[in-house]
Design an enzyme around this catalytic site. Structure first.
Site, mmCIF file in Angstrom:
data_model
loop_
_atom_site.group_PDB
_atom_site.id
_atom_site.type_symbol
_atom_site.label_atom_id
_atom_site.label_comp_id
_atom_site.label_asym_id
_atom_site.label_seq_id
_atom_site.Cartn_x
_atom_site.Cartn_y
_atom_site.Cartn_z
ATOM 1 N N LYS A 96 -14.399 -6.899 -7.065
ATOM 2 C CA LYS A 96 -14.760 -7.129 -5.659
ATOM 3 C C LYS A 96 -16.278 -7.224 -5.565
ATOM 4 O O LYS A 96 -16.990 -6.397 -6.139
ATOM 5 C CB LYS A 96 -14.271 -5.974 -4.778
ATOM 6 C CG LYS A 96 -12.763 -5.870 -4.683
ATOM 7 C CD LYS A 96 -12.340 -4.657 -3.862
ATOM 8 C CE LYS A 96 -10.830 -4.534 -3.841
ATOM 9 N NZ LYS A 96 -10.372 -3.215 -3.373
ATOM 10 N N ASP A 102 -9.140 -0.555 -10.040
ATOM 11 C CA ASP A 102 -9.876 -1.055 -8.872
ATOM 12 C C ASP A 102 -11.060 -0.117 -8.605
ATOM 13 O O ASP A 102 -12.169 -0.373 -9.083
ATOM 14 C CB ASP A 102 -8.941 -1.169 -7.653
ATOM 15 C CG ASP A 102 -9.659 -1.693 -6.423
ATOM 16 O OD1 ASP A 102 -10.824 -2.109 -6.554
ATOM 17 O OD2 ASP A 102 -9.077 -1.694 -5.324
ATOM 18 N N ASP A 118 -0.308 -0.941 -4.864
ATOM 19 C CA ASP A 118 -1.636 -0.320 -4.858
ATOM 20 C C ASP A 118 -1.526 1.102 -4.328
ATOM 21 O O ASP A 118 -1.293 1.318 -3.143
ATOM 22 C CB ASP A 118 -2.591 -1.135 -3.977
ATOM 23 C CG ASP A 118 -4.043 -0.684 -4.130
ATOM 24 O OD1 ASP A 118 -4.282 0.317 -4.846
ATOM 25 O OD2 ASP A 118 -4.930 -1.327 -3.535
ATOM 26 N N GLU A 138 -1.793 -0.894 -9.217
ATOM 27 C CA GLU A 138 -3.252 -0.828 -9.050
ATOM 28 C C GLU A 138 -3.704 0.599 -8.741
ATOM 29 O O GLU A 138 -3.125 1.269 -7.878
ATOM 30 C CB GLU A 138 -3.623 -1.776 -7.901
ATOM 31 C CG GLU A 138 -5.109 -1.928 -7.687
ATOM 32 C CD GLU A 138 -5.409 -3.004 -6.635
ATOM 33 O OE1 GLU A 138 -4.623 -3.968 -6.508
ATOM 34 O OE2 GLU A 138 -6.426 -2.861 -5.941
ATOM 35 N N LYS A 142 0.856 -1.186 0.000
ATOM 36 C CA LYS A 142 0.000 0.000 0.000
ATOM 37 C C LYS A 142 0.889 1.232 0.000
ATOM 38 O O LYS A 142 1.747 1.385 0.886
ATOM 39 C CB LYS A 142 -0.899 -0.010 1.242
ATOM 40 C CG LYS A 142 -1.968 -1.085 1.205
ATOM 41 C CD LYS A 142 -3.020 -0.772 0.157
ATOM 42 C CE LYS A 142 -4.202 -1.724 0.248
ATOM 43 N NZ LYS A 142 -5.189 -1.451 -0.807
HETATM 44 MG MG LIG Z 1 -7.074 -1.574 -4.419
#
Ligand SMILES: [Mg+2]
Length: 361
Positions: free
Chosen positions: A267, A243, A190, A218, A162
């Site tokens: 998701k 995403d 990400d 991402e 992250k």
């Molecule tokens: Mg993500």
């Protein structure tokens, strides 16, 4: 079989370590669990994981939707009429994707129980294994490096980092982890919308020059900056994954038409359920765009069906389903999240699942 009622239960689950991204720090989650009751006593289970910053839903809004319009849409419906029930659910509830995903997975859970098969079997998949990743929270570079070494020692071949709050620090973070990466271990970066397209292009090109082993980047830019996302995709060799920009299959179709991304992160909480997720994977497949199945901070109740769908669909090539591994407690499901792999059990071999008084034991 008639659907008699829907029930919700809010559940706070502490994490065993803080989860930090460029937009939030989380130490516990509050999921909304849903039970769909059929007249013969069958209970289908589902769960919603609120992510206000992504879907605009809170535990209260999810409960209100499930106990209000979703219950009205399904009360008295026949559980066998799955497509019709999902259509009714969508018609009654615009948006509210996590609430719909939770209800749909509970309806499908009841549906497959009645057919005495697992979700994986119903989707045409077979018991198999997926290499899972592990997420490294956004921290100071040295701390992230230590965490990376720990996960590498545990056997993870994909580390998801992250980043996205500070470009200079992001560079140090990635460099410090790259130092300890053995051959065959790849990074998933990400940025959670943290960069502008210009920043992202310069940054990613630099990482490419340094031959950092990147599997993909991402969501480098803001969710609604599709022109920026396209620019980044066109200007870099590293695959760019959408995403937050890709919620529904209509988003997926438009992103594909725009040539705005190379990969899509699906998701359930963003798209509204398993059937919609399958459609995203289908249209992406037609365009040669591989998909990853990801999740919010979710328990096994919703991560398990996501994993089963991933195992069944030929175009879901990657999973990012480490969320249950951050929780202090999880329900036993048909999927094992132990270690660095996800394994769908053969129903005959998996731990027996019994429904007692509406509770999964
Ligand atoms: Mg993500």
């Amino acid at each position: 079989m008639e659907i008699v009622s829907l029930e919700t239960k809010r559940k706070i689950i502490p994490l065993d370590r803080p989860f930090v991204t460029s937009v939030r720090k989380v130490t516990s989650i509050e999921n909304v669990e849903v039970s769909v009751m059929l007249e013969d006593g069958t209970v289908g289970k589902g769960a919603a994981a609120p992510a206000l910053a992504v879907t605009g839903e809170s535990p209260s809004s999810i409960e209100a939707v499930i106990n209000g319009p979703a219950s009205e849409a399904l009360a008295g419906a026949q559980s066998e009429a799955l497509q019709e029930n999902v259509r009714r659910l969508k018609q009654n509830c615009y948006g509210n994707s996590s609430a719909k995903a939770a209800v749909e997975m509970a309806v499908i859970d009841a549906f497959v129980q009645q057919r005495r098969c697992s979700l994986l079997q119903w989707l045409g998949g077979t018991p198999s294994v997926f290499e899972n990743d592990m997420t490294i929270s956004m921290e100071e570079p040295a701390q992230m490096k230590n965490t990376a070494e720990q996960y590498i020692n545990e056997g993870f071949r994909y580390l998801k980092m992250k980043v996205g709050d500070d470009l200079k620090k992001d560079y140090q973070r990635i460099r410090s982890i790259a130092e300890v990466l053995p051959q065959g271990v790849m990074l998933r970066i990400d940025a959670n919308q943290g960069w502008t397209s210009k920043e992202a292009i310069v940054f990613i090109q630099q990482l490419e020059k340094e031959k950092i082993p990147l599997q993909f980047i991402e969501q480098p830019v803001a969710a609604d900056d599709w022109a920026g996302l396209k620019k980044v995709t066109e200007s870099t060799r590293t695959p760019i994954m959408a995403d937050e920009s890709c919620k529904t299959y209509k988003d997926a179709r438009r992103l594909i038409e725009w040539h705005a991304c190379d990969m899509i992160n699906i998701k359930l909480m963003k798209c509204g359920g398993l059937l919609e997720a399958w459609k995203i994977a289908d249209i992406a497949e037609a365009a040669g765009i591989p998909c990853m199945m990801g999740s919010m901070m979710e328990s096994t109740i919703s991560a398990s069906p996501a994993a089963e769908l991933a195992l069944a669909h030929p175009n879901i090539k990657m999973v990012d389903l480490d969320a249950p591994k951050w929780l202090q407690e999880n329900t036993v499901t048909a999927v094992s999240f132990e270690g660095h792999q996800i394994k769908a059990m053969n129903p005959a071999q998996s731990a027996p699942i019994k429904y007692e008084g509406g509770e999964l034991r």
